[in-house]
Each structure stands twice: as C-alpha cells, then as structure tokens.
Design a protein around this motif. Structure first.
Motif, PDB file in Angstrom:
ATOM      1  N   VAL A  18      20.800 -73.587  14.992  1.00  0.00           N
ATOM      2  CA  VAL A  18      20.390 -72.898  15.358  1.00  0.00           C
ATOM      3  C   VAL A  18      19.214 -73.833  17.171  1.00  0.00           C
ATOM      4  N   GLU A  65      17.164 -71.060  24.397  1.00  0.00           N
ATOM      5  CA  GLU A  65      15.792 -71.269  24.038  1.00  0.00           C
ATOM      6  C   GLU A  65      14.522 -69.589  24.240  1.00  0.00           C
ATOM      7  N   ASP A  96      17.930 -64.168  23.818  1.00  0.00           N
ATOM      8  CA  ASP A  96      17.629 -62.806  23.060  1.00  0.00           C
ATOM      9  C   ASP A  96      18.388 -62.080  22.055  1.00  0.00           C
ATOM     10  N   SER A 126      18.426 -60.883  18.718  1.00  0.00           N
ATOM     11  CA  SER A 126      18.657 -59.066  18.664  1.00  0.00           C
ATOM     12  C   SER A 126      18.906 -58.448  19.571  1.00  0.00           C
ATOM     13  N   SER A 155      13.294 -63.849  12.397  1.00  0.00           N
ATOM     14  CA  SER A 155      13.206 -65.332  13.000  1.00  0.00           C
ATOM     15  C   SER A 155      14.904 -65.608  13.650  1.00  0.00           C
ATOM     16  N   THR A 156      15.043 -66.356  13.993  1.00  0.00           N
ATOM     17  CA  THR A 156      16.440 -66.743  14.952  1.00  0.00           C
ATOM     18  C   THR A 156      17.169 -67.815  13.968  1.00  0.00           C
TER      19      THR A 156
END
Length: 541
Positions: free
Chosen positions: A296, A301, A304, A306, A318-319
C-alpha cells in the motif's frame, strides 16, 4: 563456441561501436575460440601493436575474458557483447530512477567500460565545478549502494565457467573411491556455493566505512558513527543484471495488465517495488516476502483502485481492502488447484505476499513459442503445441483425435513444425531390430531445443535489422544529406540551409530508422525472455 548467427551479430556490434580493426580481432576469437596473443596476430594478419591495442579496448569494455591455461588465453564474453544492445535502455532507466545526474554517470561508464569515482566526478563537473561534484557524488553513491554499479575486480575478468569447472574438479578429488550420484551432486553444489561466495565478497569492496562524529553532544558522550562511502580507488562498471531486473519487472507488470486491467498491474508493480532493493538476481525463483502494508505504501496516492473492480455496494472500501482483493486475484485464490497455481502471479501466506518469478517466466516463454507457432503455422499449430505441452508425448492418431483435426491435415503440419524445431520426434521400437514398421513415433515439445532454435533465428533477425539500417544510411542520397547536416552551420539552422528535397530525404530516413528501432526493441524483448529469463541463460546448461 557460438553459432554462426551469434558470431555475425557480435562481430557487427563490435564493428559498429569499436571499428573494423577491433572487429577483426573479435571475429578471430569468435570463430576459433580461445587463443593466445601470438595466435591472434597470426590469424588476424594484423600488426602486433594493432592487435594489442584492440585487445586493451575490448578488455577495458569487459568484452574479453582472461584464461590462464598453459599461458594467457583470451576469450570473448558473448553475453556481455550482446548486452550492449540494451545500453540505451539502461541509460533511460537510470534517468527514471536517479535523475539526469544518474543517467550521465551510467552513460559515461558505459562509454568507457570502467572508471574510478574521482574520474567520473571530474569529467562530469567540468561545466559546474561548484555544485556539480556534490550532485554527482550523491548520485554515484546511490548507484553503488543500489548495486547498479559493481566493482571491477580480477574475478570479473575470468570466465565463471572455468572457475566452476576447477572448483568442481577440486571437490571431486576429495572423494575417495568411486563417487556416488549423491557425492557428485554435493560436489556441484559446493562448487556453486564457493563461486557465489567469491562473487559476493568481490562486490563488497566497492564501499568502505568512514568514521563520522555525531555533532550536538558533549565530548565525553560523543560516539563515532560509521557511514558507507564509495571507495575512490575501485574501478566500477555497470551491473547489467540489476537493470535487467527492471526490464523483467516491467514485462511482468505488462503481462498482468494485459490479462486483467491497469489497476491490477499497478498493484503488482507496487508489490515488486516493495522488494526492489533485495532483487539482485534474475534467477530468483520468487521475491522476498513483503506485507500488505508495504504494498500500500508503494502505491501512488492519486490512483483510484476501485475503478478496476465491480463493487457490490456504493460505499468505497479502504485501500487495504482493495489491495487484498487484487492480490487475491493475482494469486488465483478462487482456483486453489494446480492449474490455478500455474496461472498465478503471486503467492500469499500468513499476511505476506511473494511474486512467483519462475511461474511467470514459464508462461512468458510459452507465450513466445505460441506466438511463433501462430505466425508460421496458424491456429492449428498453436493447438498442437498446447496439446503436446500439456499432455506430453503423443502419436499422430492421438493428436488427430484429441485435437479434433483431420489426419490429412495433422501429418504435414507436424512435419512443418518439426522442421522449425517447435516439436520433436521420439522413436520407441517394439523389437531390437528397430524395424520402422514395428516402431512407435511419438511427438513432443522439447522446450529447450525449440527455444534455442528460435533464439538463433532472433539473433539472425537482429543482425539483418542492423545491416538494413546501415544500408539505408549508406545510400548515396541519404549519406550526402547526413554528411551535410553534420556541418556546424547547417546543424544550427537546418530549416534555412537545407533544401526542401533534402529535408524530405532526411524525414524519410528518420522514419525508416524509427521503424527499424521499434522492430529491434521488440525482437530484443523476445531475446530477453528466452535467454535471460529462460533456461538457456542458467548456469546449469
């Protein structure tokens, strides 16, 4: 000794980069094997002074090995010679990793073979003598600390195969009586460990400890703290294997992106980046284990994650949850069978993840063979290749039946694929007289033979590309325009001092050169998969 296509390619590389006289000396060594200096002079028909100068150049650029067997003998390091095709990519990688200063250091050392740190810094700091030395010294320290530069020692100029044979003979001499298979295997393992230990010890001389006093403490509490600094007396050369690791990682990332999506490739790149400092060998079976949290931390940063998954709820997870989902997909967690494991990219155990390099290498090599089979023999050729790879040895009738193909179509296809060395034939006689009528003929895929034959064809293609580029450049009209463009006044104002016809000729030449360069990169990528990632590049063969 190398085959004809490899010899031609190596000779062409040396001719392009070092000139015709040096190429003549290299050609003699490539075609005749190890030779002494008087033998090279006799076979090359050059003056001894010229031969000595050419040998010094090749030794300086790590293209020649020394062998001390009844005198000093010289041998061409073919792998190092072929690696020169990737030097441009190495400089680009250094720029991406360490900035312009790192790229300039790598390019300078590649141009000179090996150099000491003071010489590198003084050469590059000519135009900025105030800030330049500190900038280049910092970049050089990062390159050495990250193993992108390695020290050039006496061992690096000797063939590792010779040392391994000598060490193995010494271990076998210690065995009393007739050696068993277990003892022979142990002797080979001991020789491998000894050679590897020597290489690791030789690479440690590049850094030295320098005591440094911590400031801000009282004199009676001041303690000496040691920090690593680059040894100024050591000659450094570029560590090609470390740069090749980045090429391998990029291929793995592209394979994951092609199979799944861009977000999956991004997670796999972060996984590889988390263990980048510990990746020192292309022959590693798998990477060191790393935690999900480290993966992670290596993710950008602004990405995305998702977008690459179909989520059940509108709430964005969450990531860490997304990363676990992607790693589960890469590990084929939904298919816990032998087939699923063979198709996986990573393995997960006790909250640790490892990238399975060996499994990925096998799939990449197989994909290259299937691409060649599809290009030369169509989809039916790929079907037969996959059938024999997955099943093993089969006769013609079984291939026809299981592959659901007509026997009249299978027979000529098998013969054509055998002529290209994609498949091989195994004879199993029923009787001792080996009568053809009482013999089984089984077809199978000899992967090493197929990859070796394909690699020879790729070397031939690389040679043809280089010769085509040279022929296009030596065309009279193009050569005249290129020679005119090299003039100082023309290079400063090409639009005004070159005619429209000359500019069109120049644009056509640059377009052809770009196409040939792209083709060369694609062929070189296939060579990298088959040789550097394949069984052909292992020390066991």
């Amino acid at each position: 000794m190398a085959d004809v296509d490899t010899v031609r390619l190596c000779e062409q590389i040396i001719r392009t980069q070092f000139g015709p006289l040096t190429a003549t000396v290299a050609s003699v060594l490539l075609t005749r094997g190890r030779l002494s200096l008087p033998q090279i002079v006799r076979f090359s028909k050059l003056k001894p002074r010229t031969v000595r100068a050419a040998i010094l150049v090749l030794v300086q650029h790590n293209v020649l090995w020394h062998a001390h067997d009844e005198g000093e003998l010289l041998e061409v390091n073919i792998d190092e010679c072929l690696m020169r095709l990737r030097y441009g990519r190495y400089v680009w990688q250094a720029e991406q990793l360490f900035g312009t200063a790192g790229a300039e250091i790598v390019q300078l050392i590649l141009d000179n073979g090996k150099m000491r740190p003071p010489d590198v810094i003084s050469r590059l700091s000519v135009y900025d003598p105030v800030k330049g030395p500190a900038v280049y010294a910092q970049a050089l320290h990062k390159l050495v600390d990250g193993a992108y530069l390695r020290p050039s020692t006496v061992l690096s100029h000797q063939s590792p195969r010779d040392k391994w044979i000598r060490y193995e003979a010494e271990e076998k001499a210690k065995i009393s009586g007739f050696p068993t298979a277990k003892e022979l295997k142990q002797a080979k393992e001991t020789a491998d460990a000894r050679l590897k230990r020597e290489e690791e010890e030789a690479e440690e001389i590049g850094m030295k400890r320098k005591p440094k006093d911590q400031s801000g403490r009282s004199s009676h509490k001041r303690k000496a703290v040691e920090e690593d600094v680059v040894d100024d007396e050591v000659y450094f050369r570029v560590n090609c294997e470390k740069f090749n690791i980045h090429i391998r990682n990029k291929l793995i990332e592209n394979a994951a992106t092609e199979r799944y999506n861009g977000c999956t490739g991004l997670v796999l790149r972060a996984t590889l980046k988390a263990t980048d400092a510990k990746q020192l060998r292309l022959t590693d079976v798998r990477s060191d284990p790393t935690s999900f949290a480290n993966v992670v931390m290596q993710l950008p940063e602004d990405e995305d994650l998702s977008a690459g998954l179909v989520l059940q709820s509108s709430k964005r997870p969450s990531t860490m949850t997304l990363v676990k989902d992607y790693l589960g997909i890469l590990a084929s967690a939904d298919n816990p069978t032998a087939t699923g494991r063979a198709a996986s990219f990573v393995s997960i155990s006790s909250s640790k993840v490892q990238v399975e390099f060996e499994l990925i290498r096998r799939r990449l090599r197989r994909r290259v063979l299937e691409a060649v089979a599809r290009e030369r023999h169509g989809d039916d050729g790929v079907r037969i290749l996959r059938l024999l790879t997955d099943t093993g040895k089969m006769d013609e009738k079984q291939i026809s039946k299981i592959g659901m193909m007509a026997n009249k179509d299978v027979r000529p296809l098998l013969s054509a694929m055998s002529a290209d060395s994609l498949i091989s034939l195994q004879e199993v006689p029923k009787s001792a007289d080996r009568n053809p009528t009482r013999t089984f003929y089984l077809w199978y895929v000899d992967a090493q033979k197929a990859e070796s034959a394909l690699l020879d064809n790729l070397y031939k293609t690389l040679y043809n590309i280089a010769m085509r580029r040279q022929a296009e450049e030596e065309e009279p009209v193009v050569a005249a325009v290129l020679e005119k463009r090299q003039r100082t006044d023309v290079s400063q104002d090409e639009e005004r001092l070159l005619t429209r016809n000359e500019r069109e000729v120049l644009a056509q030449w640059e377009k052809k050169r770009e196409k040939l360069t792209v083709l060369e990169m694609r062929v070189e990528e296939a060579v990298f998969i088959l040789r550097d990632l394949g069984r052909l590049g292992s020390s066991d063969d």
